[in-house]
Design a protein around this motif. Sequence first.
Motif, PDB file in Angstrom:
ATOM      1  N   GLN A 155       0.824  -1.204   0.000  1.00 21.98           N
ATOM      2  CA  GLN A 155       0.000   0.000   0.000  1.00 21.98           C
ATOM      3  C   GLN A 155       0.857   1.253   0.000  1.00 21.98           C
ATOM      4  OE1 GLN A 155      -2.857   0.134   3.178  1.00 21.98           O
ATOM      5  NE2 GLN A 155      -3.775   2.040   2.484  1.00 21.98           N
ATOM      6  N   GLU A 156       1.900   1.280   0.838  1.00 21.35           N
ATOM      7  CA  GLU A 156       2.772   2.455   0.872  1.00 21.35           C
ATOM      8  C   GLU A 156       3.603   2.545  -0.398  1.00 21.35           C
ATOM      9  OE1 GLU A 156       6.296   4.563   3.548  1.00 21.35           O
ATOM     10  OE2 GLU A 156       5.396   2.678   4.231  1.00 21.35           O
ATOM     11  N   ALA A 157       4.065   1.395  -0.895  1.00 22.76           N
ATOM     12  CA  ALA A 157       4.903   1.387  -2.095  1.00 22.76           C
ATOM     13  C   ALA A 157       4.161   1.956  -3.300  1.00 22.76           C
ATOM     14  CB  ALA A 157       5.374  -0.031  -2.389  1.00 22.76           C
ATOM     15  N   ALA A 158       2.841   1.755  -3.357  1.00 21.50           N
ATOM     16  CA  ALA A 158       2.037   2.213  -4.488  1.00 21.50           C
ATOM     17  C   ALA A 158       2.045   3.726  -4.636  1.00 21.50           C
ATOM     18  CB  ALA A 158       0.598   1.711  -4.342  1.00 21.50           C
ATOM     19  N   SER A 159       2.373   4.427  -3.557  1.00 20.12           N
ATOM     20  CA  SER A 159       2.367   5.893  -3.616  1.00 20.12           C
ATOM     21  C   SER A 159       3.630   6.460  -4.261  1.00 20.12           C
ATOM     22  CB  SER A 159       2.199   6.483  -2.205  1.00 20.12           C
ATOM     23  OG  SER A 159       3.316   6.144  -1.385  1.00 20.12           O
ATOM     24  N   TYR A 160       4.629   5.610  -4.494  1.00 26.38           N
ATOM     25  CA  TYR A 160       5.881   6.068  -5.109  1.00 26.38           C
ATOM     26  C   TYR A 160       5.889   5.666  -6.586  1.00 26.38           C
ATOM     27  CZ  TYR A 160       7.480   6.761  -0.302  1.00 26.38           C
ATOM     28  OH  TYR A 160       7.605   7.177   1.001  1.00 26.38           O
ATOM     29  N   LYS A 161       5.431   6.552  -7.412  1.00 28.11           N
ATOM     30  CA  LYS A 161       5.329   6.275  -8.848  1.00 28.11           C
ATOM     31  C   LYS A 161       6.717   6.236  -9.496  1.00 28.11           C
ATOM     32  CE  LYS A 161       0.878   6.357  -8.382  1.00 28.11           C
ATOM     33  NZ  LYS A 161       0.140   5.068  -8.330  1.00 28.11           N
ATOM     34  N   GLY A 162       6.887   5.283 -10.392  1.00 31.97           N
ATOM     35  CA  GLY A 162       8.135   5.183 -11.137  1.00 31.97           C
ATOM     36  C   GLY A 162       9.251   4.480 -10.391  1.00 31.97           C
ATOM     37  N   LEU A 163       8.966   4.000  -9.171  1.00 33.73           N
ATOM     38  CA  LEU A 163       9.965   3.284  -8.397  1.00 33.73           C
ATOM     39  C   LEU A 163       9.503   1.848  -8.144  1.00 33.73           C
ATOM     40  CD1 LEU A 163      10.938   6.027  -5.756  1.00 33.73           C
ATOM     41  CD2 LEU A 163      12.178   5.409  -7.854  1.00 33.73           C
ATOM     42  N   PHE A 164      10.429   0.991  -7.726  1.00 27.69           N
ATOM     43  CA  PHE A 164      10.141  -0.432  -7.547  1.00 27.69           C
ATOM     44  C   PHE A 164      10.461  -0.848  -6.112  1.00 27.69           C
ATOM     45  CE2 PHE A 164      11.542   0.529 -11.823  1.00 27.69           C
ATOM     46  CZ  PHE A 164      10.557  -0.039 -12.628  1.00 27.69           C
ATOM     47  N   ILE A 165       9.663  -1.760  -5.600  1.00 29.03           N
ATOM     48  CA  ILE A 165       9.868  -2.225  -4.223  1.00 29.03           C
ATOM     49  C   ILE A 165      10.912  -3.338  -4.192  1.00 29.03           C
ATOM     50  CG2 ILE A 165       8.032  -3.976  -4.244  1.00 29.03           C
ATOM     51  CD1 ILE A 165       7.396  -3.070  -1.331  1.00 29.03           C
ATOM     52  N   ALA A 166      11.717  -3.346  -3.134  1.00 28.83           N
ATOM     53  CA  ALA A 166      12.746  -4.374  -2.952  1.00 28.83           C
ATOM     54  C   ALA A 166      12.997  -4.540  -1.450  1.00 28.83           C
ATOM     55  CB  ALA A 166      14.041  -3.973  -3.665  1.00 28.83           C
TER      56      ALA A 166
ATOM     57  N   ALA B 271      18.540  11.668   6.528  1.00 28.51           N
ATOM     58  CA  ALA B 271      18.605  10.725   7.643  1.00 28.51           C
ATOM     59  C   ALA B 271      19.148  11.427   8.887  1.00 28.51           C
ATOM     60  CB  ALA B 271      19.488   9.539   7.274  1.00 28.51           C
ATOM     61  N   ASN B 272      18.396  11.381   9.965  1.00 32.69           N
ATOM     62  CA  ASN B 272      18.825  12.040  11.201  1.00 32.69           C
ATOM     63  C   ASN B 272      19.980  11.311  11.872  1.00 32.69           C
ATOM     64  OD1 ASN B 272      16.845  14.087  11.053  1.00 32.69           O
ATOM     65  ND2 ASN B 272      15.302  12.693  11.896  1.00 32.69           N
ATOM     66  N   ASP B 273      19.993   9.996  11.754  1.00 35.35           N
ATOM     67  CA  ASP B 273      21.081   9.181  12.306  1.00 35.35           C
ATOM     68  C   ASP B 273      21.134   7.887  11.514  1.00 35.35           C
ATOM     69  OD1 ASP B 273      18.988   7.560  13.251  1.00 35.35           O
ATOM     70  OD2 ASP B 273      18.994   8.508  15.216  1.00 35.35           O
ATOM     71  N   SER B 274      21.891   6.921  11.994  1.00 35.79           N
ATOM     72  CA  SER B 274      22.063   5.672  11.238  1.00 35.79           C
ATOM     73  C   SER B 274      20.756   4.902  11.062  1.00 35.79           C
ATOM     74  CB  SER B 274      23.104   4.777  11.922  1.00 35.79           C
ATOM     75  OG  SER B 274      22.655   4.387  13.208  1.00 35.79           O
ATOM     76  N   THR B 275      19.772   5.122  11.954  1.00 36.41           N
ATOM     77  CA  THR B 275      18.503   4.399  11.833  1.00 36.41           C
ATOM     78  C   THR B 275      17.694   4.885  10.632  1.00 36.41           C
ATOM     79  OG1 THR B 275      17.332   5.937  13.307  1.00 36.41           O
ATOM     80  CG2 THR B 275      18.396   4.028  14.324  1.00 36.41           C
TER      81      THR B 275
ATOM     82  N   TRP C  65      12.128  -2.867   3.698  1.00 36.57           N
ATOM     83  CA  TRP C  65      11.564  -2.743   2.361  1.00 36.57           C
ATOM     84  C   TRP C  65      11.867  -1.337   1.870  1.00 36.57           C
ATOM     85  CZ3 TRP C  65       9.916  -6.681  -0.517  1.00 36.57           C
ATOM     86  CH2 TRP C  65       9.579  -7.873   0.135  1.00 36.57           C
ATOM     87  N   VAL C  66      12.398  -1.247   0.658  1.00 37.96           N
ATOM     88  CA  VAL C  66      12.849   0.037   0.121  1.00 37.96           C
ATOM     89  C   VAL C  66      12.312   0.241  -1.294  1.00 37.96           C
ATOM     90  CG1 VAL C  66      14.946   0.067   1.542  1.00 37.96           C
ATOM     91  CG2 VAL C  66      15.007  -1.007  -0.737  1.00 37.96           C
ATOM     92  N   MET C  67      12.377   1.484  -1.750  1.00 35.35           N
ATOM     93  CA  MET C  67      11.976   1.816  -3.114  1.00 35.35           C
ATOM     94  C   MET C  67      13.226   2.150  -3.923  1.00 35.35           C
ATOM     95  SD  MET C  67       8.804   1.293  -2.762  1.00 35.35           S
ATOM     96  CE  MET C  67       8.396   1.656  -4.490  1.00 35.35           C
TER      97      MET C  67
ATOM     98  N   HIS D  76      13.815   5.568  -0.971  1.00 36.47           N
ATOM     99  CA  HIS D  76      12.967   5.636   0.222  1.00 36.47           C
ATOM    100  C   HIS D  76      13.053   4.334   1.007  1.00 36.47           C
ATOM    101  CE1 HIS D  76      11.013   9.283  -1.314  1.00 36.47           C
ATOM    102  NE2 HIS D  76      10.917   8.656  -2.483  1.00 36.47           N
ATOM    103  N   VAL D  77      12.961   4.446   2.330  1.00 34.49           N
ATOM    104  CA  VAL D  77      12.820   3.285   3.213  1.00 34.49           C
ATOM    105  C   VAL D  77      11.377   3.283   3.699  1.00 34.49           C
ATOM    106  CG1 VAL D  77      13.568   2.172   5.350  1.00 34.49           C
ATOM    107  CG2 VAL D  77      15.223   3.444   3.961  1.00 34.49           C
ATOM    108  N   LEU D  78      10.652   2.192   3.451  1.00 36.08           N
ATOM    109  CA  LEU D  78       9.252   2.124   3.866  1.00 36.08           C
ATOM    110  C   LEU D  78       9.148   1.979   5.379  1.00 36.08           C
ATOM    111  CD1 LEU D  78       7.646  -0.124   1.090  1.00 36.08           C
ATOM    112  CD2 LEU D  78       8.030   2.348   1.124  1.00 36.08           C
ATOM    113  N   ARG D  79       7.996   2.369   5.912  1.00 28.89           N
ATOM    114  CA  ARG D  79       7.783   2.308   7.363  1.00 28.89           C
ATOM    115  C   ARG D  79       8.008   0.894   7.881  1.00 28.89           C
ATOM    116  NH1 ARG D  79       1.897   4.095   8.207  1.00 28.89           N
ATOM    117  NH2 ARG D  79       1.751   3.110   6.152  1.00 28.89           N
ATOM    118  N   ARG D  80       8.697   0.808   9.007  1.00 29.56           N
ATOM    119  CA  ARG D  80       9.002  -0.495   9.590  1.00 29.56           C
ATOM    120  C   ARG D  80       7.869  -0.948  10.491  1.00 29.56           C
ATOM    121  NH1 ARG D  80      14.832   2.194  10.807  1.00 29.56           N
ATOM    122  NH2 ARG D  80      15.908   1.477   8.921  1.00 29.56           N
TER     123      ARG D  80
END
Length: 359
Positions: free
Chosen positions: A17-28, A59-63, A71-73, A88-92
């Motif tokens: 659901q979150e990945a669908a909001s990023y047009k032109g990118l792929f989930i991995a 990124a505020n820090d290493s996290t 899951w990333v885009m 992008h890093v999707l919500r954990r």
Amino acid sequence: MNKTDLRSYGLTPFFEQEAASYKGLFIARVCEQHRNLYRVVCENGEILAVVSGKLAHEANDSTGFPAVGDWVMIDRIEDSSGNAVIHHVLRRKSVFTRKAAGTSHERQVVAANIDLVFICMALNADFNLRRLERYLSIAWDSMATPVIVLTKADLCADLETKLAQVSTVSVGTDVVVCSCMKDNGYQSILPYIERGKTIAFIGSSGVGKSTLINRLMGKEVLDTKEIRSNGKGRHTTTHRQLLLLPNGGIVIDTPGMRELQLDSANLSRSFEDIEALARKCKYRDCSHTTEPGCAVRSAIEAGELAEERLESYLKLQKEIGYEGLNYRQLEQEKIKRMFGSMGEMKQAKRFVKKKNQKR
């Protein structure tokens, strides 16, 4: 080319659901991290990737950087013309973190988006109840479910005694016993493994995490070494790695932790027995030392609670900044750690209530 079934790697509607909001990118999904280079699995299989300049800057820090299990885009699903770029890093949905070793206050992500945490502890020289309490406190805080995996049972001459000791700290947590010296010594963990479910193997160096994973994989994919003369295992894993099991399920192997400092912890789950007793104390801000009507001290005097367990509880409270808080402040601090604010907690409760009404 056959497409990779990302659902077998743990892809769920939560991430789709979150990945669908990023047009032109792929989930991995991130499988490995080597400094600034990542190995990710996408619909075309595994490829190499790097983070975008914007992601690194924000990124505020290493996290804020990708971690194994995330899951990333990405901008492409093949890397023949250069590494893919992670935008992008999707919500954990869950994340196991610890305070970085040393004097730094920085947090370190050990594994992300995990369903179970296998806390591996050997039944020989590695056996340590106080360390186990630390692991449990972080595991419950991660939003994943911990399972205590006691390894090297073949090297333990007093198994029943050790199990009795573990039972005093494993409140609400499953405990399984393994011995990889036997062909079927890992069978006790099989009921926890399911297609699409991710399990992180956590523990000290040399407790047998890699050996267990090799058994589950059906081949030697991770390096292992013999036990030292002092009974302790040798450190073999040098980086975190996500692996797809041949019979379904995903495992994440992690390097052994010589130092496990707490950044945050769920003491309410890992010390349910003490907190239940504390609610019966005469004073809400009881320090469990010399106050009259202290239910915790009474349990210790009656032999129902070990003094060492209370000392461990108070030590961990101090480590995560709970020391000196009264009952109301303590509850507010727990809410803040879990939800961010009282308002967000109420919003979460309304969401659950509304969801239950639809059933």
